[in-house]
Motif scaffolding. Structure first.
Motif, PDB file in Angstrom:
ATOM      1  N   ALA A 263       4.986   0.121 -15.364  1.00 17.86           N
ATOM      2  CA  ALA A 263       3.858   0.701 -14.609  1.00 17.86           C
ATOM      3  C   ALA A 263       2.828  -0.228 -14.516  1.00 17.86           C
ATOM      4  O   ALA A 263       2.284  -0.350 -13.367  1.00 17.86           O
ATOM      5  N   VAL A 264       2.668  -1.083 -15.550  1.00 17.64           N
ATOM      6  CA  VAL A 264       1.588  -2.089 -15.127  1.00 17.64           C
ATOM      7  C   VAL A 264       2.119  -3.303 -14.061  1.00 17.64           C
ATOM      8  O   VAL A 264       1.161  -3.618 -13.271  1.00 17.64           O
ATOM      9  N   GLU A 265       3.486  -3.585 -14.374  1.00 19.83           N
ATOM     10  CA  GLU A 265       3.862  -4.390 -13.173  1.00 19.83           C
ATOM     11  C   GLU A 265       3.752  -4.054 -11.807  1.00 19.83           C
ATOM     12  O   GLU A 265       3.191  -4.718 -10.682  1.00 19.83           O
ATOM     13  N   MET A 266       4.155  -2.698 -11.589  1.00 18.35           N
ATOM     14  CA  MET A 266       4.067  -2.029 -10.296  1.00 18.35           C
ATOM     15  C   MET A 266       2.514  -1.785 -10.011  1.00 18.35           C
ATOM     16  O   MET A 266       2.144  -2.296  -8.599  1.00 18.35           O
ATOM     17  N   ALA A 267       1.512  -1.688 -10.905  1.00 17.91           N
ATOM     18  CA  ALA A 267       0.274  -1.507 -10.424  1.00 17.91           C
ATOM     19  C   ALA A 267      -0.500  -2.832 -10.073  1.00 17.91           C
ATOM     20  O   ALA A 267      -1.228  -2.991  -9.092  1.00 17.91           O
ATOM     21  N   ARG A 268       0.067  -3.899 -10.868  1.00 21.59           N
ATOM     22  CA  ARG A 268      -0.389  -5.154 -10.520  1.00 21.59           C
ATOM     23  C   ARG A 268       0.003  -5.676  -9.097  1.00 21.59           C
ATOM     24  O   ARG A 268      -0.968  -6.204  -8.218  1.00 21.59           O
TER      25      ARG A 268
ATOM     26  N   GLN B 232       0.353  -3.870  -6.638  1.00 20.43           N
ATOM     27  CA  GLN B 232      -0.500  -2.847  -5.633  1.00 20.43           C
ATOM     28  C   GLN B 232      -1.841  -3.396  -5.649  1.00 20.43           C
ATOM     29  O   GLN B 232      -2.288  -3.482  -4.559  1.00 20.43           O
ATOM     30  N   VAL B 233      -2.272  -3.749  -6.666  1.00 18.33           N
ATOM     31  CA  VAL B 233      -3.808  -4.322  -6.588  1.00 18.33           C
ATOM     32  C   VAL B 233      -3.743  -5.549  -5.780  1.00 18.33           C
ATOM     33  O   VAL B 233      -4.512  -5.804  -4.907  1.00 18.33           O
ATOM     34  N   ALA B 234      -2.455  -6.377  -5.944  1.00 16.52           N
ATOM     35  CA  ALA B 234      -2.447  -7.599  -4.992  1.00 16.52           C
ATOM     36  C   ALA B 234      -2.301  -7.237  -3.496  1.00 16.52           C
ATOM     37  O   ALA B 234      -2.657  -8.025  -2.753  1.00 16.52           O
ATOM     38  N   ASP B 235      -1.245  -6.313  -3.164  1.00 22.96           N
ATOM     39  CA  ASP B 235      -1.021  -6.119  -2.037  1.00 22.96           C
ATOM     40  C   ASP B 235      -1.363  -4.848  -1.128  1.00 22.96           C
ATOM     41  O   ASP B 235      -1.382  -4.602   0.007  1.00 22.96           O
ATOM     42  N   GLY B 236      -2.190  -3.861  -2.013  1.00 24.22           N
ATOM     43  CA  GLY B 236      -2.604  -2.585  -1.327  1.00 24.22           C
ATOM     44  C   GLY B 236      -3.763  -2.967  -0.635  1.00 24.22           C
ATOM     45  O   GLY B 236      -4.739  -3.919  -0.479  1.00 24.22           O
ATOM     46  N   GLN B 237      -3.995  -2.031   0.636  1.00 21.70           N
ATOM     47  CA  GLN B 237      -5.195  -1.828   1.225  1.00 21.70           C
ATOM     48  C   GLN B 237      -5.954  -0.702   1.038  1.00 21.70           C
ATOM     49  O   GLN B 237      -7.136  -1.016   1.075  1.00 21.70           O
ATOM     50  N   ASN B 238      -5.518   0.359   0.750  1.00 20.24           N
ATOM     51  CA  ASN B 238      -6.332   1.865   0.655  1.00 20.24           C
ATOM     52  C   ASN B 238      -7.433   1.297  -0.799  1.00 20.24           C
ATOM     53  O   ASN B 238      -6.735   0.814  -1.767  1.00 20.24           O
ATOM     54  N   PRO B 239      -8.667   1.568  -0.514  1.00 23.34           N
ATOM     55  CA  PRO B 239      -9.503   1.162  -1.624  1.00 23.34           C
ATOM     56  C   PRO B 239      -9.502   2.388  -3.070  1.00 23.34           C
ATOM     57  O   PRO B 239      -9.515   1.582  -4.181  1.00 23.34           O
ATOM     58  N   GLN B 240      -8.985   3.254  -2.490  1.00 29.22           N
ATOM     59  CA  GLN B 240      -8.782   4.223  -3.674  1.00 29.22           C
ATOM     60  C   GLN B 240      -7.498   4.043  -4.543  1.00 29.22           C
ATOM     61  O   GLN B 240      -7.427   4.057  -5.676  1.00 29.22           O
ATOM     62  N   ALA B 241      -6.512   3.572  -3.711  1.00 29.82           N
ATOM     63  CA  ALA B 241      -5.057   3.214  -4.472  1.00 29.82           C
ATOM     64  C   ALA B 241      -5.201   2.279  -5.277  1.00 29.82           C
ATOM     65  O   ALA B 241      -4.556   2.183  -6.394  1.00 29.82           O
ATOM     66  N   VAL B 242      -5.869   1.184  -4.573  1.00 30.33           N
ATOM     67  CA  VAL B 242      -6.132  -0.286  -5.384  1.00 30.33           C
ATOM     68  C   VAL B 242      -7.003   0.312  -6.595  1.00 30.33           C
ATOM     69  O   VAL B 242      -6.315  -0.287  -7.769  1.00 30.33           O
TER      70      VAL B 242
END
Length: 226
Positions: free
Chosen positions: A181-186, A188-198
């Motif tokens: 989960a941490v790998e997936m979340a990292r 998302q932090v690097a590539d995501g655009q939506n501020p709430q999802a990040v």
């Protein structure tokens, strides 16, 4: 006496003039210092704003920001089943007797934290009019298989004896599950655009990294050979 007094007055006048000149110079430096530091201060403020731009993760019922990209959608689609399995694993353990109290407390925390996050991510997908599940071809690339426990592993947990044996298996499985989960979340932090999802991904990283440390300590304290 007159000559001495005249000399003294002249000296004082000169000293006063020099002091005034020094103050004027110092005043100029002080007045120009903020102008010199303004770009840096502005940059710092901008940096702080950027760092906190994601803001807090959305609460249940809070409107979801429309801006998003493919990474945001993929994060929610993959993390929902990942979280669902963590909740399921926790409920399996909590149904057993003689589980050490600190492990039981952790399982309750995992269940009570991740269940609301599932609802938030479902709300995100609904707001973005995105499918609830990912394309199977995309899911194979670092998707919800990351850290997921296979069906045999889930059966081992269901069939594990109560007490330390079940606690040990749960902790071992959940540690690997959290690491995925941490790998997936990292990502998302690097590539995501939506501020709430990040922001949600940042919460996942912080909470689950702390729980990984906690679980590793619990594993060292559990009796062996149980």
């Amino acid at each position: 006496m007159t000559l001495k007094r005249s000399t003294t007055l002249t000296t004082l006048a000169l000293a006063s003039a020099l002091a005034l000149a020094g103050c004027a110079t110092g005043g100029t430096e002080e007045s120009t210092a903020p102008a010199t530091e303004t770009p840096s201060a502005t940059s710092s403020a901008t940096g702080s704003a950027s760092a906190s731009a994601s803001g807090p993760a959305p609460a249940l019922g809070e409107p979801i920001a429309a801006e998003h990209n493919e990474a945001d959608v993929m994060f929610a689609q993959m993390m929902i089943p990942h979280h669902e399995q963590a909740v399921q694993m926790s409920e399996i353990l909590l149904a057993k007797d003689r589980v050490p109290e600190e492990v039981r407390d952790l399982a309750e925390r995992v269940r009570d934290t991740q269940a609301p996050e599932i609802e938030r991510m479902n709300a995100m997908l609904a707001a973005w009019e995105a499918p609830a599940t990912a394309d199977p071809d995309q899911a194979g690339h670092g998707g919800h298989g990351s850290g997921m426990v296979d069906e045999q592993g889930m059966n081992w947990l269901r069939e594990a004896e109560e007490g330390p044996e079940a606690a040990r298996l749960y902790l071992e499985q959940m540690t690997a599950h959290h690491e995925g989960a941490v790998e997936m979340a990292r990502d998302q932090v690097a590539d995501g655009q939506n501020p709430q999802a990040v922001a949600l991904a940042e919460d996942v990283v912080a909470a689950q990294e702390a729980e990984i440390d906690e679980m590793e300590q619990m594993l060292r304290q559990l009796p062996t050979g149980s």
